[in-house]
Design an enzyme around this catalytic site. Structure first.
Site, PDB file in Angstrom:
ATOM      1  N   GLN A 102       0.529  -1.329  -0.449  1.00 29.03           N
ATOM      2  CA  GLN A 102      -0.071  -0.409  -0.148  1.00 29.03           C
ATOM      3  C   GLN A 102       1.159   1.286   0.155  1.00 29.03           C
ATOM      4  OE1 GLN A 102      -2.484   1.221   3.292  1.00 29.03           O
ATOM      5  NE2 GLN A 102      -3.937   0.704   2.794  1.00 29.03           N
ATOM      6  N   TYR A 172      -6.421  10.303   3.696  1.00 29.54           N
ATOM      7  CA  TYR A 172      -5.138  10.778   3.506  1.00 29.54           C
ATOM      8  C   TYR A 172      -4.912  11.912   2.826  1.00 29.54           C
ATOM      9  CZ  TYR A 172      -3.447   6.728   6.399  1.00 29.54           C
ATOM     10  OH  TYR A 172      -3.090   5.818   7.558  1.00 29.54           O
TER      11      TYR A 172
END
Length: 392
Positions: A102, A172
């Protein structure tokens, strides 16, 4: 004539990669890296899930820049990290599973005090959990982040990963630009949805240009921030369509919630307020005790709790989709396959029982032992695990 419903336990193609089944261990921050490098404990964590039968396990979280970490210990894409990353991918491959990394930049969710660097966001923003202000990202910052993702993709290939998952969720950095609640910019990165989606699309395109078809590329996209005025499903549908038209991704994993504003919206189930307070330093500990319930809200748990919204994305695009959220047994997996999803992602159920998939293969009626108490979330500071299971 309708296509046959896929067998979730049979091999399947994800871009250029063939997985032994359609089950992905979702990215859950392990809290096991050290000095931004792989540790033996991190390798053991993913080997347990690989040996337990998943088609692919996902390493979380590998930051594309030093200021993009939520924890100073998190892995960075440096030459120094490569030997450990290769050891990790080789160990997972030895168990017959694929492995994804990720990649992302935490933006306003980053920890500026731990990183020793200011966090960046669409605008200047006060971050209550770090008691500090973010800095408004400049165009140069955004170009640096885009190129950081491309660099991460190239290094992932060198390290032996089969896939990268681009983090476009949970507010994010890329997700914070998507959110009209957070993004108040007046330039080409703010205002209209097309402008707010620019960073996400640029990142995905840069990764595709960097890696070609040598590894699979997926992205984790919010369907709903879970806060009034935030990114919502109608906009997520359009962003999914744009990402599909861009041709940058091999699959899209659908998620929800905001690590910045409403983290429990993703997880559902209990909100372990007292356990969170116990592991936090002062003055955050006191803040959690006094007003934590406003931040850690409880939402009723039910199996496949993101399916209702995910169906609307499924109806809007043809690209492969990964269903996340309350996938705990074979019956739920079969529903996902029947509804047109190509893969499923699991997290908490596998923390409780890393061998759950092998047990489901042997006995399809096997039920998960996970009770969705979410106390595993408070274990990330010393190594993510189910707190109801004694450490090995």
């Amino acid at each position: 004539m309708n296509d046959p419903i896929p067998d979730v336990l049979a091999p399947a193609k994800l871009g250029p990669v063939t997985l032994r089944n359609r089950i992905v261990k979702a990215a859950t921050y392990e809290g096991l890296s050290k000095k931004s490098l792989v540790t033996d404990e991190l390798i053991e964590f993913h080997v347990r899930h690989a040996a337990g039968g998943v088609g692919m396990t996902t390493v979380a979280y590998c930051a594309v820049a030093p200021d993009g970490r939520t924890d100073r210990k998190q892995i960075l894409w440096t030459d120094e990290a490569l030997p450990g990353l290769r050891k990790l991918t080789e160990a997972v491959h030895a168990e017959g599973a694929a492995i994804a990394a990720q990649i992302g930049h935490a933006g306003p969710v980053a920890n500026p005090k731990g990183n020793g660097l200011p966090a960046i966001a669409p605008n200047r923003h006060f971050h209550a959990t770090t008691t500090s202000f973010t800095r408004a990202a400049t165009r140069a910052d955004l170009e640096r982040v885009v190129q950081g993702h491309a660099h991460a993709g190239r290094m992932a290939i060198e390290a032996g990963f089969d896939a990268v998952e681009i983090h476009l969720g949970h507010n994010y950095l890329a997700s914070s630009f998507l959110s009209p609640k957070i993004n108040h910019r007046k330039d080409e990165y703010g205002g209209s949805l097309a402008n707010r989606a620019r960073l996400s699309r640029d990142i995905a395109r840069a990764v595709r240009d960097a890696v070609g078809d040598r590894i699979a590329i997926t992205a984790k996209l919010n369907m709903d921030d879970g806060v009034p005025g935030g990114f919502w499903l109608d906009e997520a549908i359009q962003v999914a369509r744009w990402l599909e038209a861009d041709g940058s991704l091999d699959a899209l994993e659908l998620t929800a919630g905001s690590s910045l504003l409403n983290p429990m919206y993703l997880f559902k189930g209990d909100a372990p307020l007292h356990e969170f307070a116990a592991v936090m330093p002062q003055p955050i500990k006191l803040g959690v005790k006094l007003v934590g319930r406003r931040f850690l809200r409880e939402y009723p748990y039910e199996d496949l709790y993101l399916l209702k919204d995910a169906r609307q994305i499924r109806a809007a695009v043809k690209m492969p989709l990964i269903l996340l959220g309350g996938v705990t047994d074979k019956a739920g997996m079969d529903i996902a396959m029947a509804e047109g999803f190509q893969f499923v992602a699991m997290a908490r159920a596998l923390l409780r029982e890393p061998d759950l998939i092998n047990r489901i293969k042997d006995e399809p009626d096997t039920k998960s032992l996970c009770i969705h108490c979410n106390k595993c979330m408070t274990a990330i500071y010393g190594g993510t695990r189910c707190v109801l299971v004694q450490p090995m």
